[in-house]
Design a protein around this motif. Sequence first.
Motif, PDB file in Angstrom:
ATOM      1  N   ASP A  40       0.863  -1.174   0.000  1.00  0.00           N
ATOM      2  CA  ASP A  40       0.000   0.000   0.000  1.00  0.00           C
ATOM      3  C   ASP A  40       0.902   1.227   0.000  1.00  0.00           C
ATOM      4  O   ASP A  40       1.697   1.410   0.931  1.00  0.00           O
ATOM      5  N   PRO A  41       0.830   2.085  -1.040  1.00  0.00           N
ATOM      6  CA  PRO A  41       1.723   3.239  -1.114  1.00  0.00           C
ATOM      7  C   PRO A  41       1.655   4.141   0.126  1.00  0.00           C
ATOM      8  O   PRO A  41       2.670   4.714   0.531  1.00  0.00           O
ATOM      9  N   ALA A  42       0.500   4.253   0.739  1.00  0.00           N
ATOM     10  CA  ALA A  42       0.354   5.095   1.928  1.00  0.00           C
ATOM     11  C   ALA A  42       1.101   4.523   3.133  1.00  0.00           C
ATOM     12  O   ALA A  42       1.364   5.244   4.100  1.00  0.00           O
ATOM     13  N   GLN A  43       1.444   3.242   3.074  1.00  0.00           N
ATOM     14  CA  GLN A  43       2.118   2.592   4.194  1.00  0.00           C
ATOM     15  C   GLN A  43       3.542   2.137   3.849  1.00  0.00           C
ATOM     16  O   GLN A  43       4.160   1.381   4.595  1.00  0.00           O
ATOM     17  N   LEU A  44       4.054   2.626   2.728  1.00  0.00           N
ATOM     18  CA  LEU A  44       5.349   2.157   2.234  1.00  0.00           C
ATOM     19  C   LEU A  44       6.487   2.435   3.226  1.00  0.00           C
ATOM     20  O   LEU A  44       7.316   1.559   3.475  1.00  0.00           O
ATOM     21  N   ASP A  45       6.539   3.613   3.802  1.00  0.00           N
ATOM     22  CA  ASP A  45       7.617   3.936   4.756  1.00  0.00           C
ATOM     23  C   ASP A  45       7.570   3.004   5.966  1.00  0.00           C
ATOM     24  O   ASP A  45       8.603   2.495   6.404  1.00  0.00           O
ATOM     25  N   ALA A  46       6.381   2.774   6.499  1.00  0.00           N
ATOM     26  CA  ALA A  46       6.241   1.878   7.653  1.00  0.00           C
ATOM     27  C   ALA A  46       6.626   0.449   7.268  1.00  0.00           C
ATOM     28  O   ALA A  46       7.286  -0.256   8.048  1.00  0.00           O
ATOM     29  N   TYR A  47       6.232   0.023   6.070  1.00  0.00           N
ATOM     30  CA  TYR A  47       6.584  -1.321   5.623  1.00  0.00           C
ATOM     31  C   TYR A  47       8.103  -1.460   5.508  1.00  0.00           C
ATOM     32  O   TYR A  47       8.686  -2.438   5.991  1.00  0.00           O
ATOM     33  N   GLN A  48       8.734  -0.488   4.861  1.00  0.00           N
ATOM     34  CA  GLN A  48      10.180  -0.564   4.674  1.00  0.00           C
ATOM     35  C   GLN A  48      10.918  -0.608   6.006  1.00  0.00           C
ATOM     36  O   GLN A  48      11.889  -1.350   6.160  1.00  0.00           O
ATOM     37  N   ALA A  49      10.462   0.151   6.985  1.00  0.00           N
ATOM     38  CA  ALA A  49      11.092   0.124   8.311  1.00  0.00           C
ATOM     39  C   ALA A  49      10.959  -1.270   8.931  1.00  0.00           C
ATOM     40  O   ALA A  49      11.936  -1.810   9.481  1.00  0.00           O
ATOM     41  N   ALA A  50       9.781  -1.864   8.827  1.00  0.00           N
ATOM     42  CA  ALA A  50       9.545  -3.191   9.412  1.00  0.00           C
ATOM     43  C   ALA A  50      10.375  -4.265   8.711  1.00  0.00           C
ATOM     44  O   ALA A  50      10.972  -5.128   9.369  1.00  0.00           O
TER      45      ALA A  50
END
Length: 130
Positions: A40-50
């Motif tokens: 989900d593009p809106a959650q990309l930063d959070a995904y990448q951190a995880a």
Amino acid sequence: MKPRHALILCAAMAASFLGGLAFAGKAAVPVVRIAELEIDPAQLDAYQAAVKEEMATSVRIEPGVLAIYAVAEKAHPNRLRFFEMYADEAAYRSHLASPHFQKYVKTTQQMILSRKLIETVPVLLATNPR
């Protein structure tokens, strides 16, 4: 350490490990997986951190995790490809059961729009030790 050097070091360690198993008389059959994920593009930063946390932990503490690489499409940064290499099937299963991988699954399940897992048969696994 530069990312390129870290990747080379991991690959060299993997090659050394596999060579050591073969020398010891054991038939090393590495497990190589490719995963294609759309985030989900809106959650990309959070995904990448995880995923960065999970990957770093995996290669640091799991001896059977030989390499994990992640790349994103230049035109579509929310489309990621992963190349994973494990010493053998037991190492792969151990990775899936690890607490840090389970945390990653739980944390990111709502972030992933699609997932395709590709089982492979290694043909040639080679690295340049430079």
